[in-house]
Design a protein around this motif. Structure first.
Motif, short mmCIF file in Angstrom:
data_model
loop_
_atom_site.label_atom_id
_atom_site.label_comp_id
_atom_site.label_asym_id
_atom_site.label_seq_id
_atom_site.Cartn_x
_atom_site.Cartn_y
_atom_site.Cartn_z
N SER A 1 7.55 8.92 -0.25
CA SER A 1 7.83 7.71 0.49
C SER A 1 8.16 8.01 1.95
CB SER A 1 9.01 6.96 -0.16
OG SER A 1 9.29 5.77 0.53
N LEU A 2 8.93 9.06 2.18
CA LEU A 2 9.28 9.43 3.56
C LEU A 2 8.05 9.90 4.35
CD1 LEU A 2 12.68 11.31 3.02
CD2 LEU A 2 12.31 9.01 3.95
N ASN B 1 0.82 -1.21 0.00
CA ASN B 1 0.00 0.00 0.00
C ASN B 1 0.86 1.26 0.00
OD1 ASN B 1 -2.33 -1.52 0.01
ND2 ASN B 1 -2.65 -1.38 2.21
N TRP B 2 2.02 1.20 0.64
CA TRP B 2 2.97 2.34 0.58
C TRP B 2 3.31 2.64 -0.88
CZ3 TRP B 2 7.45 1.53 4.67
CH2 TRP B 2 6.90 1.59 5.95
N ASN C 1 3.08 5.95 -5.74
CA ASN C 1 2.84 6.04 -7.18
C ASN C 1 1.74 7.03 -7.51
OD1 ASN C 1 4.79 4.12 -7.76
ND2 ASN C 1 3.35 2.40 -7.75
N GLN C 2 0.69 7.05 -6.70
CA GLN C 2 -0.39 8.01 -6.93
C GLN C 2 0.11 9.44 -6.79
OE1 GLN C 2 -3.75 7.12 -4.36
NE2 GLN C 2 -3.71 4.95 -4.90
N VAL C 3 0.92 9.69 -5.78
CA VAL C 3 1.46 11.04 -5.57
C VAL C 3 2.39 11.42 -6.71
CG1 VAL C 3 2.95 12.45 -4.11
CG2 VAL C 3 1.23 10.97 -3.07
N THR C 4 3.25 10.50 -7.12
CA THR C 4 4.21 10.77 -8.20
C THR C 4 3.48 11.13 -9.49
OG1 THR C 4 5.76 9.20 -7.20
CG2 THR C 4 6.16 9.85 -9.48
N GLN C 5 2.42 10.42 -9.78
CA GLN C 5 1.66 10.70 -11.00
C GLN C 5 0.90 12.02 -10.91
OE1 GLN C 5 -0.83 7.27 -11.61
NE2 GLN C 5 0.90 5.87 -11.87
N SER C 6 0.36 12.32 -9.74
CA SER C 6 -0.45 13.53 -9.59
C SER C 6 0.38 14.81 -9.49
CB SER C 6 -1.35 13.42 -8.35
OG SER C 6 -0.57 13.37 -7.17
N GLU C 7 1.67 14.67 -9.09
CA GLU C 7 2.50 15.85 -8.91
C GLU C 7 3.13 16.35 -10.21
OE1 GLU C 7 3.19 17.73 -6.02
OE2 GLU C 7 1.47 16.60 -5.27
N GLU D 1 15.08 6.94 6.24
CA GLU D 1 14.28 5.73 6.03
C GLU D 1 14.69 4.64 7.02
OE1 GLU D 1 12.70 4.23 1.97
OE2 GLU D 1 14.59 3.17 2.32
N LEU D 2 15.99 4.49 7.25
CA LEU D 2 16.48 3.52 8.22
C LEU D 2 15.97 3.84 9.62
CD1 LEU D 2 20.16 3.06 7.00
CD2 LEU D 2 18.35 1.35 6.91
N GLN D 3 15.93 5.11 9.96
CA GLN D 3 15.40 5.52 11.26
C GLN D 3 13.92 5.18 11.39
OE1 GLN D 3 16.37 9.69 11.27
NE2 GLN D 3 18.48 9.37 11.95
N HIS D 4 13.16 5.40 10.31
CA HIS D 4 11.74 5.05 10.33
C HIS D 4 11.55 3.54 10.54
CE1 HIS D 4 10.56 8.88 7.87
NE2 HIS D 4 10.62 9.11 9.16
N TYR D 5 12.31 2.75 9.78
CA TYR D 5 12.19 1.30 9.91
C TYR D 5 12.58 0.84 11.32
CZ TYR D 5 11.32 0.23 4.97
OH TYR D 5 10.74 0.11 3.72
#
Length: 351
Positions: free
Chosen positions: A83-84, A54-55, A60-66, A219-223
């Protein structure tokens, strides 16, 4: 992107506030009913943001809409930012669950913690992490431990992949001059490269590479945050279900009364909030002996030695990055979960 950023801010505020308290006893008041509805809305987000599939869909939706329009470099940075933000929302949700759980339960369920998830493991057993995707929660049913375990596995795998990418990009950054192939990859395709000198191209490419390295570090911190807190939630739930939980009677009349009571709570919540909801204080109640037996049988299939080793490797990688040598939170939790699984196995052997 703006919508995701707003959601990230809202979930951050809620995740670190007192909204996690058990407000079900104050449903008759406007504030109480509103806060219970807010709790439900936070938990409704879990399937969407506790799934890497789902991420990817959201990014992908944001990338296409931006308006990247497939332009190399432009799409990459939009995707990185989105993604972040999605990961930050996921960390806010797990923070909310931790706060809500540690506030305390009720005398009818678990007095030492709040139970948020049911003991079912179907998601973690039947669906590979690479294809895991979950539908939003229906109003009357809370989520299960299977959702949590599945996302924990995804985060462990994601940490390993991000760590490898971070190390590769960091080595390129420290190597000095970038190769022409790296420069072409990093520079946006819509940039007029002919007007830039080789030195300027190197500067722009290195700036973008530094940003990618910074993003991988974040990203590593989030994970790492997700892994620690998901593992904590898992331990508290397993301790309740495997040690403290008392199954409901098998008497059909008593089970029917319990289900009737649950429906009344849900209908009352619906009249107060205008939406069907479940009572958070009763998630850990009404568990049958068959549910607990199924959990004891299936939990070993989901929590394997391989997963535990990966969890310990994640913490070791964190300590190595910070040049620290000590016993960490993840190691302590892994030890406690293993102890619970051993206790479960010993009990079944005695039976």
């Amino acid at each position: 992107m703006a919508t995701l950023q707003e959601l990230a801010l809202v979930t951050a505020v809620i995740g670190h506030s007192d909204v996690g308290h058990d407000w079900s006893s104050q449903m008759a008041t406007p504030i109480g009913s509103g806060l219970v509805r807010l709790q439900r809305l936070m938990l409704t987000l879990l399937p969407q943001y506790w799934s890497k599939q789902n991420w990817k869909s959201l990014v992908n939706q944001v990338t296409q809409s931006e308006g990247g329009d497939g332009v190399r470099g432009v799409d990459l940075m939009i995707s990185e930012d989105a993604s972040l933000v999605v990961q930050q929302i996921a960390t806010n949700l797990v923070s909310y669950c931790r706060v809500a759980m540690t506030i305390g339960g009720t005398e009818f369920s678990s007095p030492y913690c709040r139970i948020l998830l049911t003991p079912h493991l179907a998601e973690a057993i039947t669906m590979p992490s690479s294809r895991a995707t979950f539908a939003p929660m229906s109003g009357a049913h809370p989520h299960s431990l299977g959702l949590l375990i599945q996302h924990l596995k995804e985060c462990v795998d994601g940490y390993g992949s991000s760590l490898e990418t971070h190390q590769q990009k960091n080595r390129k950054l420290e190597s000095g001059t970038l190769g022409m192939e790296d420069v072409r990859t990093l520079l946006p395709a819509n940039m007029t490269v002919d007007k830039l000198s080789p030195a300027q191209q190197q500067t722009v490419a290195r700036q973008r590479l530094k940003q990618l390295v910074t993003n991988r570090k974040q990203e590593l911190q989030h994970y790492a945050y997700l892994i620690e807190n998901l593992l904590y939630l898992l331990w508290r739930h397993l301790q309740y279900y495997l040690v403290h939980c008392k199954p409901v009677t098998s008497d059909p009349h008593m089970v029917g009364m319990a289900r009737s009571s649950m429906r009344l709570l849900q209908e009352y919540g619906a009249t107060q909030s205008g939406d069907l909801t479940f009572d958070l204080s009763s998630v850990g109640e009404g568990v049958s002996a068959a549910d607990l037996e199924s959990l004891k049988i299936d939990i070993g299939k989901s929590l394997t030695d391989g997963l535990f080793k990966k969890l310990l490797d994640v913490e070791e990688a964190q300590f190595s990055a910070r040049a620290e040598l000590r016993v960490g939170f993840v190691q302590a939790l892994v030890r406690r979960v293993r102890r619970l699984l051993k206790l479960k196995a010993d009990v079944r052997t005695d039976i």
